[in-house]
Motif scaffolding. Structure first.
Motif, mmCIF file in Angstrom:
data_model
loop_
_atom_site.group_PDB
_atom_site.id
_atom_site.type_symbol
_atom_site.label_atom_id
_atom_site.label_comp_id
_atom_site.label_asym_id
_atom_site.label_seq_id
_atom_site.Cartn_x
_atom_site.Cartn_y
_atom_site.Cartn_z
ATOM 1 N N SER A 63 -15.087 -69.501 -44.876
ATOM 2 C CA SER A 63 -14.973 -68.390 -45.812
ATOM 3 C C SER A 63 -14.874 -68.876 -47.253
ATOM 4 N N LEU B 180 -13.595 -68.373 -41.428
ATOM 5 C CA LEU B 180 -13.861 -66.956 -41.200
ATOM 6 C C LEU B 180 -12.714 -66.323 -40.413
ATOM 7 N N GLU C 240 -9.711 -65.738 -42.804
ATOM 8 C CA GLU C 240 -9.938 -64.764 -43.874
ATOM 9 C C GLU C 240 -10.394 -63.401 -43.355
ATOM 10 N N GLY C 241 -11.117 -63.389 -42.254
ATOM 11 C CA GLY C 241 -11.652 -62.140 -41.717
ATOM 12 C C GLY C 241 -13.075 -61.848 -42.156
ATOM 13 N N PHE C 242 -13.556 -62.563 -43.165
ATOM 14 C CA PHE C 242 -14.932 -62.414 -43.633
ATOM 15 C C PHE C 242 -15.309 -63.663 -44.421
ATOM 16 N N HIS D 57 -16.719 -65.017 -47.889
ATOM 17 C CA HIS D 57 -16.888 -64.639 -49.295
ATOM 18 C C HIS D 57 -18.272 -65.068 -49.775
ATOM 19 N N LYS E 63 -20.336 -55.930 -46.422
ATOM 20 C CA LYS E 63 -19.686 -54.900 -47.231
ATOM 21 C C LYS E 63 -19.468 -55.442 -48.638
ATOM 22 N N GLU F 248 -17.007 -55.234 -51.624
ATOM 23 C CA GLU F 248 -15.616 -54.824 -51.784
ATOM 24 C C GLU F 248 -15.002 -55.475 -53.019
ATOM 25 N N HIS G 160 -19.072 -59.350 -48.905
ATOM 26 C CA HIS G 160 -18.292 -59.990 -47.848
ATOM 27 C C HIS G 160 -19.058 -59.841 -46.539
ATOM 28 N N TYR H 50 -18.910 -59.982 -42.622
ATOM 29 C CA TYR H 50 -17.902 -59.854 -41.567
ATOM 30 C C TYR H 50 -18.377 -60.448 -40.249
ATOM 31 N N GLY H 51 -18.558 -61.735 -40.251
ATOM 32 C CA GLY H 51 -18.947 -62.464 -39.052
ATOM 33 C C GLY H 51 -19.648 -63.747 -39.451
#
Length: 110
Positions: free
Chosen positions: A28, A34, A37-39, A41, A80, A82, A93, A95-96
């Protein structure tokens, strides 16, 4: 977002080399995955200089830095835009994991 607008992600060459062997890129930000962080950058071309300065301004690691050029049309995970804070500038971002086939170019960073 037009399909011809690419996403950019700055990283260390060794991390990209490992991703090419594995088939996906899953880092990330500098030193964070990943999963943490969840996504992933990313940035636009206009955002890249400030993002690079923030993340790698005093970089003294062993690897050269590279910029992954990602075609969002080739992603098979959500994307996304954001803002880190309400009303702030929006950043892309992912997401994966980013499949290596979604990376259409790798540019040297300065």
């Amino acid at each position: 977002m037009p399909e011809h607008t690419y996403l950019l992600h700055i990283t260390e060459r060794s991390l990209w080399d490992a991703a090419r062997e594995h088939g996906t890129y899953e880092m990330s930000t500098r030193g964070r995955t990943l999963e943490e962080e969840g996504f992933i950058h990313c940035s636009t071309r206009a955002q890249l200089p400030s993002v690079a300065a923030f993340l790698y301004g005093s970089y003294d690691g062993p690897d050269e830095l590279v910029v992954l050029v990602v075609d969002p049309a080739r992603l098979d995970v959500p994307l996304k835009y954001e803002a880190p804070e309400p009303g702030g500038e929006e950043f892309p971002h992912v997401y994966g994991p980013i499949g290596v086939d979604a990376v259409v170019d790798v540019e040297p960073w300065r």
